[in-house]
Design a protein around this motif. Structure first.
Motif, PDB file in Angstrom:
ATOM      1  N   PRO A 209       0.847  -1.190   0.000  1.00  0.00           N
ATOM      2  CA  PRO A 209       0.000   0.000   0.000  1.00  0.00           C
ATOM      3  C   PRO A 209       0.890   1.250   0.000  1.00  0.00           C
ATOM      4  O   PRO A 209       2.073   1.181   0.365  1.00  0.00           O
ATOM      5  N   ASP A 210       0.336   2.371  -0.376  1.00  0.00           N
ATOM      6  CA  ASP A 210       1.109   3.611  -0.445  1.00  0.00           C
ATOM      7  C   ASP A 210       1.700   3.993   0.904  1.00  0.00           C
ATOM      8  O   ASP A 210       2.758   4.621   0.960  1.00  0.00           O
ATOM      9  N   SER A 211       1.040   3.606   1.977  1.00  0.00           N
ATOM     10  CA  SER A 211       1.484   4.016   3.313  1.00  0.00           C
ATOM     11  C   SER A 211       2.851   3.442   3.697  1.00  0.00           C
ATOM     12  O   SER A 211       3.530   4.003   4.564  1.00  0.00           O
ATOM     13  N   VAL A 212       3.261   2.341   3.063  1.00  0.00           N
ATOM     14  CA  VAL A 212       4.549   1.727   3.421  1.00  0.00           C
ATOM     15  C   VAL A 212       5.494   1.622   2.229  1.00  0.00           C
ATOM     16  O   VAL A 212       6.655   1.224   2.405  1.00  0.00           O
ATOM     17  N   LYS A 213       5.020   1.968   1.050  1.00  0.00           N
ATOM     18  CA  LYS A 213       5.836   1.821  -0.149  1.00  0.00           C
ATOM     19  C   LYS A 213       7.117   2.643  -0.018  1.00  0.00           C
ATOM     20  O   LYS A 213       7.085   3.805   0.384  1.00  0.00           O
ATOM     21  N   GLY A 214       8.240   2.006  -0.314  1.00  0.00           N
ATOM     22  CA  GLY A 214       9.528   2.666  -0.201  1.00  0.00           C
ATOM     23  C   GLY A 214      10.167   2.521   1.166  1.00  0.00           C
ATOM     24  O   GLY A 214      11.347   2.828   1.346  1.00  0.00           O
ATOM     25  N   ARG A 215       9.398   2.054   2.147  1.00  0.00           N
ATOM     26  CA  ARG A 215       9.944   1.871   3.499  1.00  0.00           C
ATOM     27  C   ARG A 215       9.981   0.400   3.904  1.00  0.00           C
ATOM     28  O   ARG A 215      10.874  -0.020   4.635  1.00  0.00           O
TER      29      ARG A 215
END
Length: 115
Positions: free
Chosen positions: A60-66
Motif C-alpha cells: 500500500p502507499d502508506s509503506v511503499k519505499g519503506r
C-alpha cells in the motif's frame, strides 16, 4: 494445515528499523501466496505487503519505499524489512499464507514505534 510463527517485533524509535520473520510449517511454502498484515488499536486489519502466487510484490502507499517483503523458500521463512518506522506503524503484525485452500494466520507480533 499450515502453521505460522512470527518473530522480530519490539519497541523502536521513530526512524528506526525492524525485521519481522515468519516461519511456516509443512511443505509447499514456495508456491503459497503470502503476506503481512497489521492491526492497530481501533482500526481494521490492513495489508502491509504481499507476494502473489506468481511472484508479484504488492504494497500500500502508506509503506511503499519503506517496507520490503521477501521470502526464503529453502527455509520456509517470510520476512518483512521495515525502515524509517513511524508512530503510525504501531500495530500487531500478522503473517498470512494461502496455499490455495484458504488463509492461514500466525498469532502476531507487536511492533511499537515510540520515542
Amino acid at each position: 494445515q499450515v502453521q505460522l510463527v512470527e518473530s522480530g517485533g519490539g519497541l523502536v524509535q521513530p526512524g528506526g528499523s525492524l525485521r519481522l520473520s515468519c516461519e511456516a510449517s509443512g511443505s509447499g511454502f514456495s508456491i503459497y501466496a503470502v503476506g503481512w498484515y497489521r492491526r492497530a488499536p481501533g482500526k481494521p486489519r490492513e495489508l502491509v505487503a504481499a507476494i502473489t502466487r506468481d511472484g508479484k510484490l504488492m504494497y500500500p502507499d502508506s509503506v511503499k519505499g519503506r517496507f520490503t517483503i521477501s521470502r526464503d523458500n529453502a527455509n520456509n521463512t517470510l520476512y518483512l524489512q521495515m525502515n524509517d518506522l513511524k508512530p503510525g506503524d504501531t500495530a500487531v503484525y500478522y503473517c498470512n499464507a494461502d496455499p490455495g485452500d484458504g488463509d492461514y494466520w500466525g498469532r502476531g507480533t507487536q511492533v511499537t514505534v515510540s520515542s
